[in-house]
Design a protein around this motif. Structure first.
Motif: not given
Ligand SMILES: [Mg+2]
Ligand SMILES: Nc1ncnc2c1ncn2[C@@H]1O[C@H](COP(=O)(O)OP(=O)(O)OP(=O)(O)O)[C@@H](O)[C@H]1O
Lengths: 255, 310
Positions: B49, B87, B163-164
């Motif tokens: 991140t 995220e 992000d993810e």
């Molecule tokens: Mg992260």
């Protein structure tokens, strides 16, 4: 410019969906209306009481909106991290801040306008006429609110919502008694404390200069030159605060 | 032209009153090629991140620099071509899905029927058409993730940074996201996404980078990292074949374990498998199951992570 307008409009929309705003507005109108009742209870000076209460209500509610809604707009954004998706778009950070400020200023304007309408309505009911003096007083009050919002936004660029609210309210209170601060500074004989007090006197906004409520309620004349000077002072101070806010905002990390 | 390039990218956080230094990212050098799906892999706290936030200008690097489409990231204008999903998505709760996408489109300077059509397409793409007039505060985590992805694509970006993107989604949702990512590549986009879900990486990535404690420990094509002979062993369960055959197999290098009427044979390569299947058929036996064992990124990941720790 267009992006700023988009953000400002979105801010206004966000405010319109905020329950706090309606509650405060409702409460403000209630206060103004209640002046009618109080006016009938006291003999003689009925109209002056309505004017006093009306102006004070607009002031207090405006201040609460400026501080609480204003702080919510920037520091809640940081806390909830919605800022991530804005800063990652082709939007310079200062545009975001200015857009937020403009949206909030517009919200405040609408808010003050509605309360002013309520106030003037109340006056008409009690068979008094709204006059230019009252409008001038409200105008200066609005300038003060614009300044306070800028201060609130500046604090929210680097601290938590609670601290921002506390600091802003503190500045509001001290800002209304800078004259005392000055007098105190005169009394002290040199040393660090005198230097500090004088420093505060020059840095903090002199908010008393926006207060002509008393004169307006009495119906005494308000000098045009005084109004213009105060407005200029307010505008310059506000611009400076926003500039500082932008500089802090530009440098900070969004963790 | 490189869609994304980082050179010596470093970020130190200062924690607490004593300003203790935490190096979250340590001299990262990385290049992402045009048109590829790049998987950015790392355990919790590895610095994924942090890297992404640095690239997008949410954080200022302690040292080093990065370029998007060959322009320094300090140029705000390069973000015109970038899409980003943070995220855990945080969005304006008071907006409806449609208003939300429209707002972000306007930030890119879109408007009118172009924007309306784009919003329509994206709501369709992430299967959120029915929920278009629902305010985001009433969305589930998976729904938020979906509008988050839609938001990242509103400007038809050349580089998409996620992000993810699969976190918080059920298996169906994860498959949808994989499909979307593959479709983006087919449309010529470059996708950079972070994750710690390895099967997703194995399935769709062209290249991966593995981040361990803020350092890039490996980077390369998925196959290279897994190894060219990715199948390491095969488990074969058979029944109804004579013991004689089993001893033959054992002599040829297989291991055999009897379980009731069934026999579990573990074979070490594909050639033996064909031979064994022929034998089973010849003796009227029955093949119950056949399971290949791959050396997965998981193994590699554990290995890399362990390697740095010790
Ligand atoms: Mg992260
Ligand atoms: N706001 C912060 N302040 C201080 N340190 C931080 C902060 N955010 C992250 N860190 C530290 O930086 C390191 C990397 O964190 P980062 O969030 O980049 O990891 P990650 O790879 O995204 O992990 P995850 O898979 O859990 O999302 C961690 O060791 C963490 O402790």
């Amino acid at each position: 410019m267009k992006r700023m307008a988009v953000i400002a409009f979105n801010t206004f929309k966000e405010n319109l969906r905020d329950k706090i705003l309606y509650n405060l507005l409702f409460f403000g109108l209630l206060l103004i209306g209640s002046a009618l009742l109080l006016g009938t209870l006291t003999m003689g000076e009925q109209q002056k009481i309505i004017k006093d209460i009306g102006l004070a209500s607009i002031n207090v509610i405006g201040l609460l909106v400026a501080v609480f809604v204003g702080i919510g707009l920037v520091s809640k954004e940081l806390e909830k991290r919605t800022i991530f998706t804005i800063v990652s778009k082709p939007v310079p950070r200062y545009e975001f801040l200015l857009g937020r400020y403009a949206g909030l200023a517009f919200t405040l304007f609408v808010n003050v306008a509605i309360m002013t309408a309520g106030f003037f309505g109340t006056l008409l009911v009690s068979q008094a006429l709204p006059d230019a003096g009252l409008l001038t007083a409200i105008g200066l009050m609005f300038m003060e609110l614009l300044l306070i919002v800028a201060v609130a936004i500046m604090f929210s660029t680097f601290t938590t919502p609670t601290l921002s609210a506390t600091f802003t309210l503190a500045i509001y209170v001290i800002g209304h008694c800078t004259a005392d601060l000055h007098a105190l500074g005169e009394k002290l004989h040199g040393g660090l404390s005198k230097w500090l007090i004088n420093g505060l006197y020059y840095v903090l906004p002199n908010l008393a200069c926006f207060n002509v409520k008393g004169a307006a309620a009495y119906g005494s004349p308000i000098e045009m030159r005084y109004v213009l000077t105060s407005l200029t002072y307010g505008a310059v101070y506000t611009a400076a605060v926003i500039l500082v806010a932008c500089m802090i905002f530009q440098r900070r990390d969004f963790r | 032209m490189k869609p994304l390039r980082m050179s010596g990218l470093t970020k130190e956080y200062r924690l607490g009153l004593r300003q203790r230094r935490v190096v979250a990212l340590d001299h990262l050098d990385l290049e992402v090629e045009e048109g590829e799906i790049f998987g950015f892999l790392g355990h919790n706290g590895a610095g994924k991140t942090t890297t992404i936030k640095l690239v997008l200008g949410l954080l200022h690097p302690t040292s080093g620099s990065a370029w998007i489409l060959d322009q320094p990231i300090t140029e705000v204008a390069v973000k015109q071509h970038v899409g980003f999903l943070p995220e855990s998505p945080f969005f304006y709760e008071y907006l409806t899905a449609q208003e939300f996408l429209t707002f972000y489109g306007q930030l890119f300077g879109l408007g009118g029927t172009t924007l309306a059509r784009r919003v329509e397409e994206l709501l369709e793409l992430v299967s959120m058409k029915e929920a278009r007039h629902v305010p985001l505060r009433k969305f589930s985590k998976g729904m938020l993730q979906r509008v988050g992805i839609a938001q990242a694509l509103i400007n038809d970006p050349k580089l998409v940074i996620l992000d993810e993107p699969m976190s918080g989604l059920d298996p169906l949702g994860r498959r949808d996201v994989r499909d979307i990512i593959l479709r983006l590549r087919d449309a010529g986009k470059t996708v950079f996404f972070s994750t710690h879900i390895l099967p997703d990486v194995e399935m769709i990535c062209d290249r991966v980078g593995i981040l361990v404690k803020g350092r890039l420990s490996a980077v390369g094509p998925v196959q290279d990292l897994i190894g060219s002979t990715s199948i390491t062993a095969i488990d074969m369960v058979v029944e109804g074949i004579p013991d004689r055959i089993i001893s033959d197999a054992e002599r040829a290098g297989a291991t055999a374990v009897k379980r009731g009427g069934q026999v579990l044979l573990t074979l070490s390569n594909g050639l033996e498998v064909d031979y064994m299947i022929d034998l089973v058929r010849m003796h009227k036996g029955r093949l119950v199951s056949l399971i290949p064992h791959k050396r997965s990124l998981e193994d590699l990941f554990v290995q890399e992570a362990g390697g740095v720790r010790t």
